[in-house]
Motif scaffolding. Structure first.
Motif, short mmCIF file in Angstrom:
data_model
loop_
_atom_site.label_atom_id
_atom_site.label_comp_id
_atom_site.label_asym_id
_atom_site.label_seq_id
_atom_site.Cartn_x
_atom_site.Cartn_y
_atom_site.Cartn_z
N ALA A 123 9.96 -21.90 -3.90
CA ALA A 123 8.53 -21.66 -3.65
C ALA A 123 8.03 -20.62 -4.65
O ALA A 123 7.71 -19.49 -4.28
CB ALA A 123 8.30 -21.20 -2.21
N PRO A 124 7.96 -20.99 -5.92
CA PRO A 124 7.73 -20.01 -6.99
C PRO A 124 6.38 -19.33 -6.99
O PRO A 124 6.21 -18.28 -7.64
CB PRO A 124 7.92 -20.84 -8.27
N GLN A 125 5.39 -19.88 -6.28
CA GLN A 125 4.05 -19.28 -6.32
C GLN A 125 3.74 -18.41 -5.10
O GLN A 125 2.68 -17.80 -5.03
CB GLN A 125 3.00 -20.39 -6.43
N ILE A 126 4.66 -18.34 -4.16
CA ILE A 126 4.47 -17.46 -3.01
C ILE A 126 4.67 -16.01 -3.43
O ILE A 126 5.59 -15.69 -4.18
CB ILE A 126 5.45 -17.83 -1.87
N LYS A 127 3.81 -15.13 -2.94
CA LYS A 127 3.90 -13.71 -3.24
C LYS A 127 4.47 -12.96 -2.03
O LYS A 127 4.11 -13.25 -0.89
CB LYS A 127 2.53 -13.13 -3.59
N CYS A 128 5.34 -12.00 -2.30
CA CYS A 128 5.96 -11.22 -1.23
C CYS A 128 5.83 -9.73 -1.52
O CYS A 128 6.13 -9.28 -2.62
CB CYS A 128 7.44 -11.57 -1.10
N ALA A 129 5.38 -8.99 -0.51
CA ALA A 129 5.31 -7.53 -0.60
C ALA A 129 6.30 -6.96 0.41
O ALA A 129 6.34 -7.39 1.56
CB ALA A 129 3.90 -7.04 -0.28
N VAL A 130 7.11 -6.00 -0.04
CA VAL A 130 8.12 -5.38 0.82
C VAL A 130 7.77 -3.91 1.01
O VAL A 130 7.62 -3.17 0.03
CB VAL A 130 9.53 -5.52 0.22
N LEU A 131 7.64 -3.49 2.27
CA LEU A 131 7.29 -2.11 2.59
C LEU A 131 8.46 -1.44 3.32
O LEU A 131 9.05 -2.03 4.22
CB LEU A 131 6.05 -2.06 3.49
N ASN A 132 8.77 -0.23 2.92
CA ASN A 132 9.83 0.54 3.58
C ASN A 132 9.17 1.47 4.59
O ASN A 132 8.68 2.55 4.23
CB ASN A 132 10.62 1.34 2.54
N LEU A 133 9.13 1.05 5.85
CA LEU A 133 8.41 1.78 6.89
C LEU A 133 9.34 2.20 8.01
O LEU A 133 10.38 1.59 8.24
CB LEU A 133 7.30 0.90 7.48
N SER A 134 8.95 3.24 8.73
CA SER A 134 9.68 3.63 9.93
C SER A 134 9.41 2.61 11.03
O SER A 134 8.49 1.78 10.92
CB SER A 134 9.22 5.01 10.40
N ALA A 135 10.18 2.67 12.10
CA ALA A 135 9.98 1.74 13.22
C ALA A 135 8.59 1.90 13.82
O ALA A 135 7.92 0.90 14.14
CB ALA A 135 11.06 1.95 14.28
N ASP A 136 8.13 3.14 13.97
CA ASP A 136 6.79 3.38 14.52
C ASP A 136 5.71 2.80 13.62
O ASP A 136 4.75 2.17 14.09
CB ASP A 136 6.55 4.88 14.71
N GLN A 137 5.84 3.02 12.31
CA GLN A 137 4.86 2.48 11.37
C GLN A 137 4.88 0.96 11.38
O GLN A 137 3.82 0.32 11.30
CB GLN A 137 5.16 2.99 9.96
N THR A 138 6.07 0.38 11.49
CA THR A 138 6.18 -1.08 11.50
C THR A 138 5.47 -1.66 12.71
O THR A 138 4.72 -2.64 12.60
CB THR A 138 7.66 -1.49 11.52
N ARG A 139 5.69 -1.07 13.87
CA ARG A 139 5.02 -1.57 15.08
C ARG A 139 3.50 -1.48 14.95
O ARG A 139 2.77 -2.40 15.33
CB ARG A 139 5.51 -0.79 16.31
N LEU A 140 3.02 -0.36 14.40
CA LEU A 140 1.58 -0.16 14.25
C LEU A 140 0.99 -1.18 13.28
O LEU A 140 -0.02 -1.83 13.58
CB LEU A 140 1.30 1.26 13.76
N GLU A 141 1.61 -1.32 12.11
CA GLU A 141 1.06 -2.22 11.10
C GLU A 141 1.17 -3.68 11.52
O GLU A 141 0.30 -4.50 11.18
CB GLU A 141 1.76 -1.99 9.75
N MET A 142 2.21 -4.03 12.26
CA MET A 142 2.31 -5.40 12.74
C MET A 142 1.23 -5.69 13.79
O MET A 142 0.66 -6.78 13.82
CB MET A 142 3.70 -5.67 13.32
N SER A 143 0.93 -4.71 14.62
CA SER A 143 -0.12 -4.90 15.63
C SER A 143 -1.48 -5.10 14.97
O SER A 143 -2.35 -5.78 15.51
CB SER A 143 -0.17 -3.70 16.58
#
Length: 298
Positions: A123-143
């Motif tokens: 899938a060569p045209q798909i873009k992916c961003a990877v964030l290094n977040l804490s568990a609390d930050q991950t829950r907040l940003e996913m919400s």
């Protein structure tokens, strides 16, 4: 009561943007409209809902209790509408979606690197961003809808999310191949405790882990002299010095220039989950990404 026959769905998009940004001007910029236009739509929303919704402050706005109650249902509704109208088909070769992942450096090395290398081929045209977040930050940003996928342990996964176990991980003891113990096939608890050691502390600066509690019960104490923010930095220290460490087995397996031992005592491993918000459960594109991750972890 709101008459949905007269409700403009664009008002919900404005509401969602303001809830995320907590600022009228930033919400307007995000939606590519003027600030007066957003203010006008907020006025209409207030009339529909018979609530102030947002209280202006020096630094932006504060949502009312009613706005807080509506935030997640409205975000979920907008996401579901997006899926309904944009979910007709998905061709990996031509797909141009962007996906955001929350991952620690452990997950980046063990799961995401092989997955992303495969994704580039199929899938060569798909873009992916990877964030290094804490568990609390991950829950907040996913919400908020800012993260599509996260890799977490069961105790950290949010209640509003859907998850599936990828694998169970265990720990090994790692030293450099030039270390004086490298010719041995096993080590004792005493030998383990005599080595200068490093640990990973994602929260910052800790020098204790569950290992120290186990050793204390056995009547031993180790010397932890290095507390590092990531496994990649810790492993570099191991390779270049006499520092030793307990590391996840899958990390050791991709660092073949390390010498590893089974631990001379028992400590608990962990289960790694793939986590996603329930609002993306029916998305064809998200489902395809999930299946690729599951396949790469087998």
């Amino acid at each position: 009561m709101i008459n949905i026959n007269t409700l403009d769905l664009n008002l919900l998009k404005v509401f969602d943007a303001i809830m995320d940004e907590r600022h009228i001007s930033r919400a307007a910029e995000r939606l590519c409209v003027t600030q007066p236009a957003v203010s006008g739509m907020v006025k209409r929303l207030r009339q529909h809902l018979d609530d102030e919704l947002f209280i202006r402050t020096r630094n932006g706005v504060i949502p009312t209790q009613r706005a807080e109650e509506l935030a997640l249902p409205i975000k979920n509704l907008l996401q579901q509408l997006n899926i309904i109208f944009n979910n007709q088909s998905f061709d990996p070769l031509t797909a141009q979606q962007q996906f955001t992942f929350a991952a620690t450096d452990y997950t980046q090395q063990v799961i995401l690197e092989p997955f992303l290398l495969k994704l580039r081929q199929i899938a060569p045209q798909i873009k992916c961003a990877v964030l290094n977040l804490s568990a609390d930050q991950t829950r907040l940003e996913m919400s908020k809808g800012n993260i599509d996928f996260a890799f977490m342990t069961p105790e950290d996964a949010p209640a509003f999310a859907v998850s599936k176990a990828l694998f169970k991980e265990e720990y090994v003891f790692a030293i450099s191949k030039s270390h004086r113990l490298s010719q041995q096939s096993s080590i004792s608890v005493k030998e383990f405790c005599e080595q200068p050691q490093g640990i990973v502390s994602y929260d910052g600066g800790s020098f204790r882990t569950q290992t120290d509690e186990v050793l204390m019960q056995l009547g031993f104490k180790r010397d932890v002299s290095m507390s590092m923010p990531s496994f990649s930095s810790l492993i570099n220290l191991i390779k270049k010095s006499d520092i030793t460490a307990i590391i996840p087995k899958k990390i050791a397996e991709i660092n073949l220039d390390l010498k590893t031992f089974d631990l001379p005592f028992e400590i608990s491993g962990f289960t790694k989950l793939l986590v996603w918000h329930e609002r993306t459960q029916l998305s064809i594109a998200h489902e395809w990404i999930r299946e690729q991750i599951f396949a790469s972890c087998k």
